[in-house]
Design an enzyme around this catalytic site. Structure first.
Site, PDB file in Angstrom:
ATOM      1  N   SER A 102       0.803  -1.227   0.000  1.00 30.84           N
ATOM      2  CA  SER A 102       0.000   0.000   0.000  1.00 30.84           C
ATOM      3  C   SER A 102       0.835   1.275   0.000  1.00 30.84           C
ATOM      4  O   SER A 102       0.302   2.357  -0.223  1.00 30.84           O
ATOM      5  CB  SER A 102      -0.975   0.002   1.184  1.00 30.84           C
ATOM      6  OG  SER A 102      -0.323   0.319   2.369  1.00 30.84           O
TER       7      SER A 102
ATOM      8  N   LYS B 225      -6.906   4.410   8.362  1.00 26.77           N
ATOM      9  CA  LYS B 225      -5.936   5.318   7.759  1.00 26.77           C
ATOM     10  C   LYS B 225      -6.470   6.749   7.710  1.00 26.77           C
ATOM     11  O   LYS B 225      -5.737   7.712   7.935  1.00 26.77           O
ATOM     12  CB  LYS B 225      -5.589   4.835   6.349  1.00 26.77           C
ATOM     13  CG  LYS B 225      -4.723   3.569   6.339  1.00 26.77           C
ATOM     14  CD  LYS B 225      -4.553   3.013   4.924  1.00 26.77           C
ATOM     15  CE  LYS B 225      -3.548   1.862   4.898  1.00 26.77           C
ATOM     16  NZ  LYS B 225      -3.449   1.242   3.551  1.00 26.77           N
TER      17      LYS B 225
END
Ligand SMILES: [Ca+2]
Ligand SMILES: [Ca+2]
Ligand SMILES: [Ca+2]
Ligand SMILES: [Ca+2]
Ligand SMILES: [Ca+2]
Ligand SMILES: [Ca+2]
Ligand SMILES: [Ca+2]
Ligand SMILES: [Ca+2]
Ligand SMILES: [Ca+2]
Ligand SMILES: [Ca+2]
Ligand SMILES: [Ca+2]
Ligand SMILES: [Ca+2]
Lengths: 219, 219, 219, 219, 219, 219
Positions: free
Chosen positions: D95, D138
């Site tokens: 990611s 996140k």
């Protein structure tokens, strides 16, 4: 039979003596040279100690090339391969040291190996020969194989003296302290019948540079 | 079917005989050359002993290139790849030694492989052929595959003689002691129909330098 | 959705078919070229068999570059990267062989990949295509993804014939025996719309030297 | 506090979003260039997937250098180092792909990174952005850190829409499909205030040779 | 005693503070330069995180050489060795980052290290200093060793304030945020008494090429 | 017997003292030089700490070559091999540091080692000597071997003082703090009787470039 001594027609093939859990055996160290740049390849399922022996043997020959009659340019312009059949049998230990060194000296000088000779002993980098184990079993294997002379470290003399006289009456022994004595006993002055002709590139520089040990190929 | 012999149209494709826990099998050794600098790539999930066999075969061909009719410049200006299908099947052992050597000799010389021939045997660096196991199963697999000639070590003759005569009546055997006998039996004098044309850079030096074995790519 | 076929605008992107424990899936092989010296980088958590497939595909293309219309200088002056998304998913096995080879052929020639085509099959170094498993699941995944044509080994025809006709009525199949048939079926004659313009250093020598496979970067 | 956004004074420093077992976090990707020959160093206890992401990002930038305004000579005459603090914390996963690519693009072009922006997303070699997990955590971490804009894959839009409106009212989102959209959103047209002045050796050849990826240093 | 501060006569020797399971300790970072081509050797049983710290420190110094007064040619024509005694004690972690960077900066500039100073802190590639643990134990060890000044990250100030005033009354603290502040506090403007005289080959090219990080030797 | 002191005829052979689980032992460090390009080979089943000691010793000698009377060109044009017999016995630890450094200094300068001297002590990169363990056992082994002088770190004096006076009455001790004191005590000013004659290629450049540590060969 794989336990029989074989001829000495080829440079670089030398008979060693090994000890296994089921007794002594002879083994053959084979070396070949092909054009290259100083690489070293080791094969035959050699363990780390045995590979270190081979590298030490090569260092000794390089450090003493001139005295031993080896053209230094071979180290720069050829690759050396050392193989120990049978290829699937793991092998280790330092006792093939003098055999590997003799094999390399033979291929580098193309000198013929003395017939019916075998050997076992560790080498050190300064050229000493150290004693090894399994002497009795190794002697029996050598005799079965038709070997007539055996090179051993002087410190292994006591082990030979413990072997029954009947087993060694047909054998003669060379007790050595140094690698140079090994080579004196094991290599004949003449070359093999079809010696390799080494070729070198034309040298431009007055003194050629050496590439050193450019690579070691082991798996 | 993957167990059938295939044709000999291509240089570098040679039929070997393998032994597995479920019987004998044929396998194909494939080699290719592409322009490079003397690298060697081995693939097909080969074990360490089999990779050492390949490296030993290459050393033998390099050390005896001139006699075997191999242009030495190929070793400097091409990369060699040896692959053994099927790619997902792990393979090991020394018995593909003569098959890999024959495959390399074929690709280097572009000579055609004899049709309907298969082989199994270990090689050593000095060019001897050593006996291997599983001979009966390998013969059965070769016969099923349509193979007509089989190359074996002379020391495997006794294993063939133990096989029932019905199984071997359609097969002829070449019993060999050396790698050179293998090549004499396995390679035809003519090249394949579309032989590779090797190209080399223009040489400035009178004698070309050799790069040796510049890299070995295995995963 | 990641399971949908994507367009064919870019050279080097080819759709493969994979089998996982939960069914079939499509995957994308991506390749790129950047100026370099013949290095190969493989990424995407590829297992050893899959990496060997990629190296074998590259060897095939190098050995047959001229016939396949690939300018040999690309191998000397560019680095090739093969990536298989998704980057965190481990992948292995030989069945992406023809997909990787097609992807490389596309990037080297800049030829456009045929739209709505997918493929699965092992390659060998001599250019044969071998059958692979999981055909039924792969066909279902291809159909869900919108694929219209599928390339398979001729030896997988029997697996297709076992799939219910309803599932394959919208699909056409190419059954191939060789890598060259794969490329004939998968690559269009025209280049992509913005083909990469390869640049090469000015050549001084009449025949350029090749660097071969200079490095393989895997983690 | 290590969880606070930091300024954008330096080229090559980009804010990423990570997911850990105890929630979301921001992390910083740092890159530097020093004179060299095209080597790549990766540090910060990066796992294999994350290292493959970095290598893929570099390949993308090299394959598209001209279009992205990167002077190709930098790849030949500088070494790139990518570090992800904190140095003792193991990190892995795909990611950080777009963050590493943005960081590299910034150092190569010396363009300033947009202030108060963070990002998360996998990249592929052809420049696609793939969705990643842990979006809610996140986003919370980004907000705590003072981030104002977040770049995500379009396929992550549904994950944002599941987050309570209160948490995202101060944030703006860029939903992207390609790496080029990431760079358009993340890099300002201007350079940083003290841009690095790249120096190159005088070029003798009309077209400079590229050294490619000369080495990858990872421990 | 090994826990005593030693003098600052030599460039490249810097005192760090370590935390072990039995309390704090001082350690010495030693660096040396010898003529070479940009290689880096790390020894002293360093763990992977500590080795990454060293490589990051070197990258920082190379990326900022001009500003820090380091002659760039040293990176091309010398090899750097970093050793951390005692040689048999495994060491790891990021907290020697600023100590290693200071040691390298001292050897590259031959500047004398300030006497009776010690330090602990992680570095990042952009030159930030990060806080580390074990501050209380490290302070006690520094005091026992005769250290008078300690360099710490500003974020470690709170840890110092928790230490009993009696233990720190003889110590002064430098709280820093960046690597440049570390060097300003730790290096004196003057060189050591017998500074190394760097020698460089005559340069033919107008701008010298850099070899980059040519090798990393770790065991 | 392998536990006896041997003569000092050869440069590069130095007697060390080792501690094993069954008591003290003497060991011999052997070094050789052969023409090459600055490679280092280590053999004798050395552990990682012992190999790091060897590399540190070499770095010290390179960094201080001029002061120590070593012709710098040797590092460029020769390969160094360090071997510690017996080849099959694993060895580790830092206490052979001063022995390896003395051995290397002897081979590089061809100076004769003082007769009947042995030593034990760790070295650091800046040339300090650190204390080691097993002093009592090592002294007993040295005495049995016929050694007359022993070099130890000053911090080991207290360990000697704990040994019964009868055991040390025939021995004299050198307590040292630095590597330079070791060399002053261990090397005679004269060369060995047949010193190696170093050969160097003709130098074209005014100042020769150094290749640095070009390779480390360990298995
Ligand atoms: Ca036997
Ligand atoms: Ca092995
Ligand atoms: Ca079968
Ligand atoms: Ca493997
Ligand atoms: Ca799916
Ligand atoms: Ca891996
Ligand atoms: Ca946090
Ligand atoms: Ca690691
Ligand atoms: Ca202590
Ligand atoms: Ca280690
Ligand atoms: Ca003893
Ligand atoms: Ca080892």
């Amino acid at each position: 039979d794989k336990d029989l001594y074989q001829d000495n027609d080829l440079a670089g093939v030398v008979t060693g003596l090994a000890w296994t859990s089921v007794g002594g055996e002879i083994l053959f160290i084979e070396t070949s040279l092909s054009r290259g740049k100083g690489g070293l390849t080791l094969s035959g399922q050699l363990g780390e100690v045995m590979k270190e022996s081979a590298i030490t043997a090569l260092s000794y020959l390089k450090a003493h090339a001139e005295r031993l009659g080896v053209d230094y340019r071979i180290f720069n312009h050829y690759d050396l391969h050392v193989h120990v059949p049978a290829g699937a049998v793991p092998k280790d230990g330092p006792s093939a040291g003098i055999t590997m060194l003799t094999s390399m000296a033979s291929i580098f000088t193309q000198r013929r190996v003395k017939p019916f000779i075998a050997m076992t002993g560790e080498i050190t980098l300064r050229g000493k020969v150290l004693p090894v184990g399994g002497i009795k079993e190794k002697i029996l294997a050598a005799r079965r194989a038709g070997v007539k002379e055996i090179i051993l470290c002087v410190k292994n003399r006591k082990d030979v003296e413990e072997v029954h006289a009947d087993y060694i009456k047909d054998l003669s022994f060379h007790y050595v302290d140094t690698v140079d004595e090994v080579l004196a006993a094991a290599l004949l002055p003449e070359t093999v019948s079809n010696p390799m002709r080494f070729v070198f590139p034309e040298e431009k520089k007055e003194r050629e540079e050496s590439a050193g040990l450019t690579s070691v190929t082991v798996l």
